[in-house]
Design a protein around this motif. Structure first.
Motif, mmCIF file in Angstrom:
data_model
loop_
_atom_site.group_PDB
_atom_site.id
_atom_site.type_symbol
_atom_site.label_atom_id
_atom_site.label_comp_id
_atom_site.label_asym_id
_atom_site.label_seq_id
_atom_site.Cartn_x
_atom_site.Cartn_y
_atom_site.Cartn_z
ATOM 1 N N ALA A 187 0.838 -1.189 0.194
ATOM 2 C CA ALA A 187 -0.145 0.089 0.062
ATOM 3 C C ALA A 187 1.146 1.320 0.341
ATOM 4 O O ALA A 187 0.282 2.146 -0.830
ATOM 5 N N PHE A 188 1.462 1.496 0.494
ATOM 6 C CA PHE A 188 2.714 2.551 0.436
ATOM 7 C C PHE A 188 3.215 3.295 -0.419
ATOM 8 O O PHE A 188 3.828 3.718 -0.520
ATOM 9 N N ARG A 189 3.939 1.825 -0.968
ATOM 10 C CA ARG A 189 4.673 1.135 -2.447
ATOM 11 C C ARG A 189 3.481 1.681 -3.974
ATOM 12 O O ARG A 189 4.284 2.693 -4.431
ATOM 13 N N GLN A 190 2.304 2.146 -3.058
ATOM 14 C CA GLN A 190 1.616 1.978 -4.608
ATOM 15 C C GLN A 190 1.044 3.406 -4.435
ATOM 16 O O GLN A 190 0.973 4.635 -5.525
ATOM 17 N N HIS A 191 0.908 4.192 -3.240
ATOM 18 C CA HIS A 191 0.771 5.361 -2.830
ATOM 19 C C HIS A 191 2.591 6.407 -3.227
ATOM 20 O O HIS A 191 1.788 7.611 -3.978
ATOM 21 N N SER A 228 4.994 5.403 -5.356
ATOM 22 C CA SER A 228 4.909 4.910 -6.987
ATOM 23 C C SER A 228 6.257 3.330 -6.510
ATOM 24 O O SER A 228 7.134 3.346 -5.356
ATOM 25 N N ASP A 229 6.457 2.636 -7.154
ATOM 26 C CA ASP A 229 6.978 1.816 -7.338
ATOM 27 C C ASP A 229 8.751 1.824 -7.566
ATOM 28 O O ASP A 229 9.988 1.474 -7.626
ATOM 29 N N SER A 230 9.288 3.413 -7.873
ATOM 30 C CA SER A 230 10.549 3.852 -8.046
ATOM 31 C C SER A 230 10.798 4.248 -6.324
ATOM 32 O O SER A 230 12.344 5.048 -6.562
ATOM 33 N N TYR A 231 10.054 4.704 -5.918
ATOM 34 C CA TYR A 231 10.551 5.346 -4.388
ATOM 35 C C TYR A 231 11.607 4.531 -3.317
ATOM 36 O O TYR A 231 11.102 3.495 -3.232
ATOM 37 N N VAL A 232 12.272 5.621 -3.391
ATOM 38 C CA VAL A 232 13.806 5.241 -2.126
ATOM 39 C C VAL A 232 13.562 6.079 -1.442
ATOM 40 O O VAL A 232 14.009 7.308 -1.530
ATOM 41 N N PRO A 233 13.464 5.807 0.115
ATOM 42 C CA PRO A 233 13.875 6.372 1.303
ATOM 43 C C PRO A 233 15.056 6.986 0.976
ATOM 44 O O PRO A 233 16.295 7.001 0.947
ATOM 45 N N HIS A 258 21.100 2.687 2.359
ATOM 46 C CA HIS A 258 21.942 2.645 1.715
ATOM 47 C C HIS A 258 22.657 1.752 0.390
ATOM 48 O O HIS A 258 21.378 1.073 -0.138
ATOM 49 N N SER A 259 23.802 2.303 0.406
ATOM 50 C CA SER A 259 23.915 2.384 -1.909
ATOM 51 C C SER A 259 24.123 0.657 -2.031
ATOM 52 O O SER A 259 23.430 -0.039 -3.179
ATOM 53 N N ALA A 260 24.089 -0.105 -1.167
ATOM 54 C CA ALA A 260 24.230 -1.920 -1.647
ATOM 55 C C ALA A 260 22.975 -2.434 -2.380
ATOM 56 O O ALA A 260 22.353 -3.710 -2.634
ATOM 57 N N ILE A 261 22.286 -1.641 -1.216
ATOM 58 C CA ILE A 261 20.695 -2.438 -1.309
ATOM 59 C C ILE A 261 19.599 -1.212 -2.314
ATOM 60 O O ILE A 261 18.128 -1.803 -2.134
ATOM 61 N N GLN A 262 20.051 -0.519 -2.467
ATOM 62 C CA GLN A 262 18.548 0.329 -3.255
ATOM 63 C C GLN A 262 18.788 0.217 -4.381
ATOM 64 O O GLN A 262 18.961 -0.842 -4.835
ATOM 65 N N TRP A 263 17.263 -0.009 -4.732
ATOM 66 C CA TRP A 263 16.863 -0.221 -6.078
ATOM 67 C C TRP A 263 16.686 0.587 -6.954
ATOM 68 O O TRP A 263 16.005 1.341 -6.530
ATOM 69 N N ASN A 264 16.341 -0.010 -8.333
ATOM 70 C CA ASN A 264 16.616 0.942 -9.567
ATOM 71 C C ASN A 264 15.859 0.078 -10.738
ATOM 72 O O ASN A 264 15.909 -1.073 -9.909
ATOM 73 N N LYS A 265 15.873 0.081 -11.535
ATOM 74 C CA LYS A 265 15.384 -0.393 -13.422
ATOM 75 C C LYS A 265 15.859 -1.748 -13.042
ATOM 76 O O LYS A 265 15.641 -2.159 -13.454
ATOM 77 N N LYS A 266 17.647 -1.481 -13.339
ATOM 78 C CA LYS A 266 18.482 -2.449 -13.013
ATOM 79 C C LYS A 266 18.346 -3.232 -11.976
ATOM 80 O O LYS A 266 18.534 -4.425 -12.301
ATOM 81 N N GLN A 267 17.933 -3.375 -10.484
ATOM 82 C CA GLN A 267 18.734 -3.926 -10.237
ATOM 83 C C GLN A 267 17.050 -3.175 -8.781
ATOM 84 O O GLN A 267 16.604 -2.600 -8.225
ATOM 85 N N TYR A 296 13.198 -3.517 -7.144
ATOM 86 C CA TYR A 296 12.979 -4.175 -5.982
ATOM 87 C C TYR A 296 11.697 -5.298 -6.246
ATOM 88 O O TYR A 296 10.598 -5.247 -6.676
ATOM 89 N N VAL A 297 11.700 -5.970 -5.440
ATOM 90 C CA VAL A 297 11.016 -7.452 -6.420
ATOM 91 C C VAL A 297 10.271 -8.330 -5.024
ATOM 92 O O VAL A 297 9.956 -8.027 -4.118
ATOM 93 N N GLU A 298 8.844 -7.444 -5.172
ATOM 94 C CA GLU A 298 8.064 -8.033 -4.078
ATOM 95 C C GLU A 298 6.861 -9.227 -4.777
ATOM 96 O O GLU A 298 6.934 -9.617 -6.134
ATOM 97 N N PRO A 299 7.503 -9.880 -2.983
ATOM 98 C CA PRO A 299 7.126 -11.492 -4.001
ATOM 99 C C PRO A 299 5.507 -11.610 -4.068
ATOM 100 O O PRO A 299 4.709 -10.342 -3.768
#
Length: 644
Positions: free
Chosen positions: A334-338, A340-345, A349-358, A360-363
Motif C-alpha cells: 500500500a505504501f509503494r502504491q501511494h 510509486s514503485d521507484s520510490y527509495v527512502p 545504503h547504496s548496497a541495497i538501493q533499487w532501480n530499474k536494473k536492480q 525491488y522484488v515484491e513477492p
C-alpha cells in the motif's frame, strides 16, 4: 555498535560496520580493520595488553570456545596460585524395559549409566552435547564464569550473565567423583544490585539442575540422557550467539572460523569504541566485501527501510490514510502504491538501493482466509503410516539393489569369533572389514595359497593370522588390532589410532596391486588417440564415482570411465579403460554417490577371457556406523553389525 565516544577512529569503525552489514566493505574499511589485528609491534594493540589479557574472546565455534576456556582456566589458576577443582556431571537414562510401562505417565523411572559409559561421556567436550551442558567443570575461586540458564530473571540470574566464582557446596557422586550442589557466583555489573540473606552483595546461588539432552559418543552415536550439572561455563571465550545483547568496552574477537559477513558484524558490533576492539588473527576480507549480500537478505533490508520510513511518517502524523495493512506485505504494498514503485527512502545504503536494473522484488501473495481447526482434526506432521513407509523403503534398499535370483532366508548373524568392539577407539570400520575378509578367507578354495597380485604384504600377513584364528591359536580381535597398527604405521595421517576410518581407505591399502598389474588404456569411441600407460597408483578397489555405470555388471563390461579430455581428431570424450594383467582374487567396488545395482555374478575380461566373480559381501554406512552382509558358498546371507 554501542558507541561511548565519537573519535575519528570511531567514525571509521562505524562506517566499516555499516558496510559490513551489507557485505560491501571498501578497501579503506579493510585497511582499518587490519589495523585492529593483534600484533606485538610498537604502536599496535596486542592481546598481551593488560586491558585485553583477561577479556572473554568471541568466537564462532563451540569447539574453539571450549579449547580456549581450558587453556585460560589453567593460566588463571597458575597466575593466582590456586588449584583447579574438577566437578563432574551425573547422567541418567530411562531403562528400555520400562518404556512401555511408563508410556502415558508424566514421569519415567531413571537409572544411572554404567560406570564405563559415564567415564566415556566425562571425556567428551561440552560441544558434543546438544544443550552444551559441560561434562565437568574445572573451577577455583575468582575464576570468570557465565551463567547458562534463566533461573531467576528478576534476580539477574539470566543466561549470559557474567560473574566470578565466589564459593561452592559439593558432594561425592555415585562413582566417587566430586559433584556440585550449589555454586555461588558474584555477578559482574548486574542491571540492579542483588542481595541474598547471609551472602555478600551481588553473590547469588546457582543450583544444580537436571536437563534432558543428547550426547555424542566417540563412535559418533548419540545417547539421550538426563544431565545433572550446575549450568555455568568458564568465561574466557563465548560464541557469537552467546555474545548478543552485550556492550563490551574491550572486545576481543576470533574471526578465522566465521563464514559469513553477518558473523563478522555480530562479533565486532559489540564494541563500545574502536580503540577497545581487537581482532586476534588475520581474517578473510572477501567474506565482508567483493560480493553483495544474498538476494533474500537484501530484500529483507529493503523491507525494513520502507517500514522505518512508514513508522517515521506515522510518528509525525504525515502517513496518508490509504496506507494501511494487517501484515507487512500488505502495508508495504500500500505504501509503494501511494509513493510509486521507484520510490527509495532518503538514507538507504547504496548496497541495497533499487532501480530499474536492480528492481525491488515484491513477492507474490494472496490474502489467505484464516480458520481455527478443531482439535480432533489436527494430526501429526508425519503420520505413523508415512514413517513406516519410509523405513520400509530404507530397509528394502539392502536387498532390492542386490540381484538375488535364488530365494534366501532371513539373514542370520555372522560369526565374528566374539571380537571385542572398541567403541572408544572407533574400530567399527576395521571390525567390519576384518570380519568379512575372514569369512571370505574361510570360503576360499584350497588351491588358493597366495595372492601374488597384491603389492602390500599386509594382507598375506593377515591371511596367515586367519589360519591361526581358525586353529584357535589367535583371536580375531588381535588380528584386527594388528591390522590397525600396520595401517597406522603405513599411513599415519589417514589411519590415526582412535580416529574414524573409512572402509574404502582400508580396502585401498589391502587390495593395492603390484606394478604392472593394472594398465590404463586411453581412447575415444572411434578408436583415435589410443595409448596405454601403467597405472602409477592402483588397487583392486574400483570407485564408480566418475563412471556412468548403473550396475557393477555395466562397469565390468566396459571396465572404463569418462575423462575430461577430448580427442584431437573427432573432439569426442576420451575414455579410460582398466586392463588387468592377472585376474585378482578379490575386487571391491566403492559406490561414492547414487544407487548402483549390485549384481550377484559378473564377468571380468582379462586377456580375452571372461573371468567369473561372485558377490561375497556388501558394506553399508550410515550414522557413523558400518554394517556388513556376507553371502556364503551356499547362497545364504549373513549380517554383521558389530553390536549384536
Amino acid at each position: 555498535m554501542r558507541q561511548k565516544s565519537q573519535t575519528a577512529e570511531d567514525a571509521k569503525f562505524r562506517t566499516a560496520l555499516e558496510n559490513m552489514r551489507y557485505r560491501s566493505c571498501t578497501l579503506e574499511d579493510i585497511q582499518f580493520l587490519r589495523g585492529r589485528v593483534s600484533a606485538n609491534i610498537e604502536g599496535r594493540q596486542s592481546v598481551c595488553d593488560i586491558n585485553f589479557r583477561n577479556v572473554s574472546i568471541i568466537t564462532a565455534r563451540h569447539v574453539n570456545k571450549d579449547a580456549i576456556n581450558v587453556l585460560e582456566e589453567q593460566r588463571f589458576a597458575s597466575e593466582h596460585n590456586q588449584v583447579l577443582t574438577t566437578f563432574y556431571c551425573e547422567d541418567t537414562v530411562a531403562p528400555i524395559a520400562d518404556l512401555d510401562e511408563v508410556k502415558g505417565k508424566r514421569r519415567a523411572t531413571k537409572v544411572r549409566l554404567e560406570e564405563n559409559i559415564q567415564r566415556i561421556l566425562w571425556k567428551q567436550p561440552a560441544c558434543s552435547v546438544e544443550k552444551k551442558i559441560p561434562t565437568k567443570l574445572n573451577l577455583c575461586k575468582g575464576l570468570p564464569v557465565m551463567l547458562r540458564d534463566n533461573s531467576a530473571t528478576e534476580l539477574c540470574m539470566t543466561n549470559g550473565q557474567e560473574g566470578t566464582v565466589y564459593d561452592w557446596v559439593s558432594a561425592v557422586g555415585v562413582y566417587g567423583q566430586l559433584v556440585l550442589d550449589v555454586l555461588f557466583v558474584e555477578l559482574k555489573s548486574p542491571p540492579v544490585s542483588v542481595q541474598f540473606e547471609g551472602l555478600p552483595l551481588n553473590v547469588v546461588p546457582i543450583l544444580k539442575t537436571a536437563n534432558p539432552t543428547w550426547c555424542e559418543l566417540p563412535s559418533g552415536k548419540r545417547m539421550h540422557v538426563s544431565r545433572s550439572q550446575v549450568e555455568v561455563t568458564v568465561n574466557y571465550a563465548m560464541t557469537d550467539f552467546a555474545s548478543q545483547g552485550k556492550t563490551r568496552v574491550n572486545n576481543v574477537v576470533h574471526l578465522n572460523d566465521t563464514t559469513s559477513h553477518q558473523g563478522y558484524y555480530t562479533a565486532l558490533s559489540h564494541s563500545a569504541t574502536a580503540s577497545g576492539t581487537l581482532i586476534l588473527q588475520a581474517f578473510n576480507p572477501s567474506i565482508i566485501s567483493d560480493k553483495k549480500c544474498s538476494g533474500a537478505l537484501r530484500q529483507e533490508f529493503r523491507d525494513l527501510e520502507l517500514l522505518d520510513d512508514i513508522t517515521h511518517l506515522q510518528f509525525e502524523g504525515k502517513l496518508p490514510a490509504s496506507v494501511i495493512g494487517d501484515t507487512r506485505r500488505t502495508l508495504v504494498r500500500a505504501f509503494r502504491q501511494h509513493k510509486s514503485d521507484s520510490y527509495v527512502p532518503q538514507h538507504v545504503h547504496s548496497a541495497i538501493q533499487w532501480n530499474k536494473k536492480q528492481p525491488y522484488v515484491e513477492p507474490d501473495f494472496n490474502n489467505l482466509d484464516w480458520s481455527i481447526i478443531p482439535t480432533q482434526q489436527v494430526t501429526k506432521f508425519l503420520s505413523d503410516d508415512y514413517v513406516k513407509q519410509m523405513k520400509d523403503k530404507t530397509d528394502s534398499w539392502k536387498t532390492d539393489h542386490i540381484d538375488c535370483s535364488n530365494p534366501v532366508v532371513e539373514p542370520s548373524l555372522l560369526d565374528s569369533h566374539n571380537m571385542e568392539r572398541d567403541t572408544a577407539d572407533n574400530s567399527c570400520a576395521y571390525d567390519t572389514v576384518i570380519t568379512l575378509l575372514y569369512n571370505a578367507w574361510l570360503d576360499k578354495p584350497s588351491s588358493v595359497l597366495a595372492f601374488p597380485e597384491l603389492s602390500n604384504n599386509l594382507f598375506p600377513a593377515i591371511a596367515e593370522l586367519f589360519d591361526q584364528v581358525n586353529r584357535g591359536q589367535e583371536s580375531l580381535t588381535e588380528t584386527r588390532d594388528y591390522m590397525r597398527q600396520a595401517l597406522c604405521a603405513q599411513r599415519p595421517n589417514e589411519f590415526s589410532y582412535g580416529e574414524y576410518a573409512s572402509v574404502s581407505g582400508i580396502l585401498d591399502v589391502l587390495f593395492g596391486c603390484t606394478s604392472g598389474q593394472i594398465n590404463l588404456s586411453y581412447s575415444c569411441a572411434a578408436g583415435h588417440c589410443t595409448s596405454t600407460l601403467s597405472a602409477p597408483h592402483a588397487s583392486f578397489l574400483v570407485s564408480l564415482e566418475s563412471t556412468a555405470s548403473t550396475s557393477v555388471e555395466a562397469w565390468c563390461s566396459s571396465q572404463g570411465s569418462e575423462t575430461r579430455r577430448l580427442c584431437v581428431v573427432c573432439s569426442e570424450g576420451i575414455l579410460v579403460k582398466q586392463m588387468y594383467t592377472y585376474p585378482p582374487y578379490f575386487i571391491a567396488f566403492d559406490f561414492v554417490a547414487g544407487a548402483v545395482h549390485i549384481d550377484r555374478k559378473v564377468y571380468l575380461n582379462v586377456h580375452g577371457t571372461d573371468v567369473p566373480y561372485h558377490l561375497k559381501s556388501v558394506i553399508y554406512h550410515g550414522r557413523s556406523h558400518f554394517i556388513g552382509r556376507y553371502i556364503d558358498k551356499r547362497g545364504r546371507i549373513w549380517v554383521y553389525d558389530g553390536m549384536s
